[in-house]
Design a protein around this motif. Structure first.
Motif, PDB file in Angstrom:
ATOM      1  N   HIS A  16      -1.554 -13.766   2.759  1.00  0.00           N
ATOM      2  CA  HIS A  16      -2.513 -14.213   3.780  1.00  0.00           C
ATOM      3  C   HIS A  16      -3.149 -15.539   3.370  1.00  0.00           C
ATOM      4  CE1 HIS A  16      -2.098 -10.276   5.644  1.00  0.00           C
ATOM      5  NE2 HIS A  16      -2.247  -9.756   4.451  1.00  0.00           N
ATOM      6  N   LEU A  17      -2.287 -16.473   2.958  1.00  0.00           N
ATOM      7  CA  LEU A  17      -2.772 -17.776   2.500  1.00  0.00           C
ATOM      8  C   LEU A  17      -3.442 -18.533   3.635  1.00  0.00           C
ATOM      9  CD1 LEU A  17       0.117 -18.975   0.199  1.00  0.00           C
ATOM     10  CD2 LEU A  17      -2.213 -18.468  -0.474  1.00  0.00           C
ATOM     11  N   GLU A  18      -4.585 -19.109   3.322  1.00  0.00           N
ATOM     12  CA  GLU A  18      -5.336 -19.926   4.273  1.00  0.00           C
ATOM     13  C   GLU A  18      -5.222 -21.384   3.843  1.00  0.00           C
ATOM     14  OE1 GLU A  18      -9.302 -18.275   4.838  1.00  0.00           O
ATOM     15  OE2 GLU A  18      -8.511 -16.238   4.582  1.00  0.00           O
ATOM     16  N   PRO A  19      -5.474 -22.320   4.754  1.00  0.00           N
ATOM     17  CA  PRO A  19      -5.284 -23.746   4.434  1.00  0.00           C
ATOM     18  C   PRO A  19      -6.047 -24.236   3.200  1.00  0.00           C
ATOM     19  CG  PRO A  19      -5.538 -23.474   6.791  1.00  0.00           C
ATOM     20  CD  PRO A  19      -5.813 -22.129   6.160  1.00  0.00           C
ATOM     21  N   ASP A  20      -7.205 -23.650   2.900  1.00  0.00           N
ATOM     22  CA  ASP A  20      -7.988 -24.116   1.747  1.00  0.00           C
ATOM     23  C   ASP A  20      -7.594 -23.440   0.436  1.00  0.00           C
ATOM     24  OD1 ASP A  20      -9.023 -21.553   2.073  1.00  0.00           O
ATOM     25  OD2 ASP A  20     -11.114 -22.188   1.877  1.00  0.00           O
ATOM     26  N   GLY A  21      -6.561 -22.573   0.473  1.00  0.00           N
ATOM     27  CA  GLY A  21      -6.134 -21.870  -0.734  1.00  0.00           C
ATOM     28  C   GLY A  21      -6.685 -20.464  -0.853  1.00  0.00           C
ATOM     29  N   THR A  22      -7.603 -20.097   0.017  1.00  0.00           N
ATOM     30  CA  THR A  22      -8.108 -18.728   0.043  1.00  0.00           C
ATOM     31  C   THR A  22      -6.929 -17.800   0.325  1.00  0.00           C
ATOM     32  OG1 THR A  22     -10.308 -19.413   0.727  1.00  0.00           O
ATOM     33  CG2 THR A  22      -9.662 -17.160   1.298  1.00  0.00           C
ATOM     34  N   PHE A  23      -6.927 -16.638  -0.308  1.00  0.00           N
ATOM     35  CA  PHE A  23      -5.819 -15.698  -0.116  1.00  0.00           C
ATOM     36  C   PHE A  23      -6.328 -14.272  -0.261  1.00  0.00           C
ATOM     37  CE2 PHE A  23      -6.146 -16.424  -4.595  1.00  0.00           C
ATOM     38  CZ  PHE A  23      -5.750 -15.252  -5.204  1.00  0.00           C
ATOM     39  N   THR A  24      -5.454 -13.346   0.054  1.00  0.00           N
ATOM     40  CA  THR A  24      -5.784 -11.927  -0.061  1.00  0.00           C
ATOM     41  C   THR A  24      -4.746 -11.265  -0.952  1.00  0.00           C
ATOM     42  OG1 THR A  24      -6.773 -11.913   2.130  1.00  0.00           O
ATOM     43  CG2 THR A  24      -6.130  -9.779   1.228  1.00  0.00           C
ATOM     44  N   CYS A  25      -5.228 -10.478  -1.897  1.00  0.00           N
ATOM     45  CA  CYS A  25      -4.306  -9.742  -2.756  1.00  0.00           C
ATOM     46  C   CYS A  25      -4.696  -8.263  -2.745  1.00  0.00           C
ATOM     47  CB  CYS A  25      -4.283 -10.310  -4.170  1.00  0.00           C
ATOM     48  SG  CYS A  25      -5.815 -10.127  -5.051  1.00  0.00           S
ATOM     49  N   PRO A  26      -3.762  -7.397  -3.107  1.00  0.00           N
ATOM     50  CA  PRO A  26      -4.071  -5.969  -3.098  1.00  0.00           C
ATOM     51  C   PRO A  26      -4.807  -5.525  -4.355  1.00  0.00           C
ATOM     52  CG  PRO A  26      -1.720  -6.325  -3.487  1.00  0.00           C
ATOM     53  CD  PRO A  26      -2.346  -7.667  -3.312  1.00  0.00           C
ATOM     54  N   VAL A  27      -5.694  -4.561  -4.163  1.00  0.00           N
ATOM     55  CA  VAL A  27      -6.373  -3.869  -5.252  1.00  0.00           C
ATOM     56  C   VAL A  27      -6.022  -2.390  -5.099  1.00  0.00           C
ATOM     57  CG1 VAL A  27      -8.618  -3.167  -6.189  1.00  0.00           C
ATOM     58  CG2 VAL A  27      -8.276  -5.512  -5.370  1.00  0.00           C
ATOM     59  N   ALA A  28      -5.587  -1.778  -6.184  1.00  0.00           N
ATOM     60  CA  ALA A  28      -5.215  -0.363  -6.149  1.00  0.00           C
ATOM     61  C   ALA A  28      -6.228   0.465  -6.924  1.00  0.00           C
ATOM     62  CB  ALA A  28      -3.827  -0.167  -6.745  1.00  0.00           C
ATOM     63  N   VAL A  29      -6.431   1.670  -6.437  1.00  0.00           N
ATOM     64  CA  VAL A  29      -7.191   2.681  -7.167  1.00  0.00           C
ATOM     65  C   VAL A  29      -6.242   3.858  -7.373  1.00  0.00           C
ATOM     66  CG1 VAL A  29      -9.212   4.200  -7.167  1.00  0.00           C
ATOM     67  CG2 VAL A  29      -9.358   1.920  -6.132  1.00  0.00           C
ATOM     68  N   LEU A  30      -5.974   4.163  -8.638  1.00  0.00           N
ATOM     69  CA  LEU A  30      -5.043   5.230  -9.002  1.00  0.00           C
ATOM     70  C   LEU A  30      -5.760   6.270  -9.833  1.00  0.00           C
ATOM     71  CD1 LEU A  30      -2.000   3.036 -10.122  1.00  0.00           C
ATOM     72  CD2 LEU A  30      -2.498   3.930  -7.840  1.00  0.00           C
ATOM     73  N   LEU A  31      -5.409   7.529  -9.611  1.00  0.00           N
ATOM     74  CA  LEU A  31      -5.986   8.651 -10.345  1.00  0.00           C
ATOM     75  C   LEU A  31      -4.885   9.344 -11.129  1.00  0.00           C
ATOM     76  CD1 LEU A  31      -8.413  10.566 -10.907  1.00  0.00           C
ATOM     77  CD2 LEU A  31      -7.655  11.864  -8.891  1.00  0.00           C
ATOM     78  N   GLY A  32      -5.094   9.493 -12.421  1.00  0.00           N
ATOM     79  CA  GLY A  32      -4.160  10.210 -13.256  1.00  0.00           C
ATOM     80  C   GLY A  32      -4.825  11.432 -13.843  1.00  0.00           C
ATOM     81  N   GLU A  33      -4.044  12.477 -14.056  1.00  0.00           N
ATOM     82  CA  GLU A  33      -4.583  13.699 -14.670  1.00  0.00           C
ATOM     83  C   GLU A  33      -3.662  14.146 -15.787  1.00  0.00           C
ATOM     84  OE1 GLU A  33      -5.922  18.216 -13.453  1.00  0.00           O
ATOM     85  OE2 GLU A  33      -5.998  16.630 -11.941  1.00  0.00           O
ATOM     86  N   LYS A  34      -4.270  14.482 -16.910  1.00  0.00           N
ATOM     87  CA  LYS A  34      -3.498  14.955 -18.067  1.00  0.00           C
ATOM     88  C   LYS A  34      -3.234  16.444 -17.903  1.00  0.00           C
ATOM     89  CE  LYS A  34      -3.574  14.959 -23.124  1.00  0.00           C
ATOM     90  NZ  LYS A  34      -4.323  14.457 -24.297  1.00  0.00           N
ATOM     91  N   SER A  35      -1.979  16.810 -18.039  1.00  0.00           N
ATOM     92  CA  SER A  35      -1.645  18.234 -17.888  1.00  0.00           C
ATOM     93  C   SER A  35      -2.253  19.038 -19.023  1.00  0.00           C
ATOM     94  CB  SER A  35      -0.135  18.422 -17.850  1.00  0.00           C
ATOM     95  OG  SER A  35       0.423  18.019 -19.073  1.00  0.00           O
ATOM     96  N   GLY A  36      -2.391  20.299 -18.763  1.00  0.00           N
ATOM     97  CA  GLY A  36      -2.921  21.134 -19.819  1.00  0.00           C
ATOM     98  C   GLY A  36      -3.597  22.280 -19.267  1.00  0.00           C
TER      99      GLY A  36
END
Length: 149
Positions: A129-149
């Motif tokens: 989503h590049l804009e003329p002034d260089g502004t852009f959009t990038c993804p941010v992820a939220v991931l959840l991990g669980e340790k078995s046991g």
């Protein structure tokens, strides 16, 4: 070992030179049933967009190592022994002037980023989503991990 109920990492992992090693350490210190939460900028799945984003990040901040894709994070976390699920992937709009000012990016490097963005294929411009002034959009992820046991 097996000491913590929860471990978190927020907006830092893209600076880690050995993220798979970090994932193993997160899993090591979690108690069985413990949870890990990762929130970080991630690379798009498209290889060209991934390359452009990471090149821009390194030009802006030499301490940047790599924005990994969500699938790369899943692999590293699962290899470390965590069952992973995606909480969400969200767009983060980064206004170019403040994004570079935050890191005191030298003007020569900022100019290189602008040139990089200007020369990218339309598909990359669309993905970021590049804009003329260089502004852009990038993804941010939220991931959840669980340790078995």
């Amino acid at each position: 070992n097996d000491s913590f109920d929860i471990v978190t990492c927020r907006y830092a992992a893209h600076h880690f030179p050995h993220p798979a090693q970090a994932a193993r350490e997160w899993a090591r210190v979690l108690k069985p049933g413990g949870r890990f939460l990762l929130g970080d900028v991630v690379a798009p799945d498209d290889a060209n967009s991934d390359t452009v984003l990471n090149a821009a990040e390194i030009l802006r901040d030499p301490s940047h190592v790599r924005d990994h894709t969500v699938s790369q994070w899943f692999a590293m976390l699962e290899d470390a022994g965590l069952a992973v699920r995606e909480i969400g992937v969200f767009p983060l709009r980064l206004e170019f002037a403040s994004w570079t000012a935050r890191m005191r990016t030298p003007e020569a490097a900022a100019a290189q980023i602008r040139a990089l963005f200007a020369g990218t294929p339309a598909s990359v411009q669309e993905t970021l989503h590049l804009e003329p002034d260089g502004t852009f959009t990038c993804p941010v992820a939220v991931l959840l991990g669980e340790k078995s046991g």
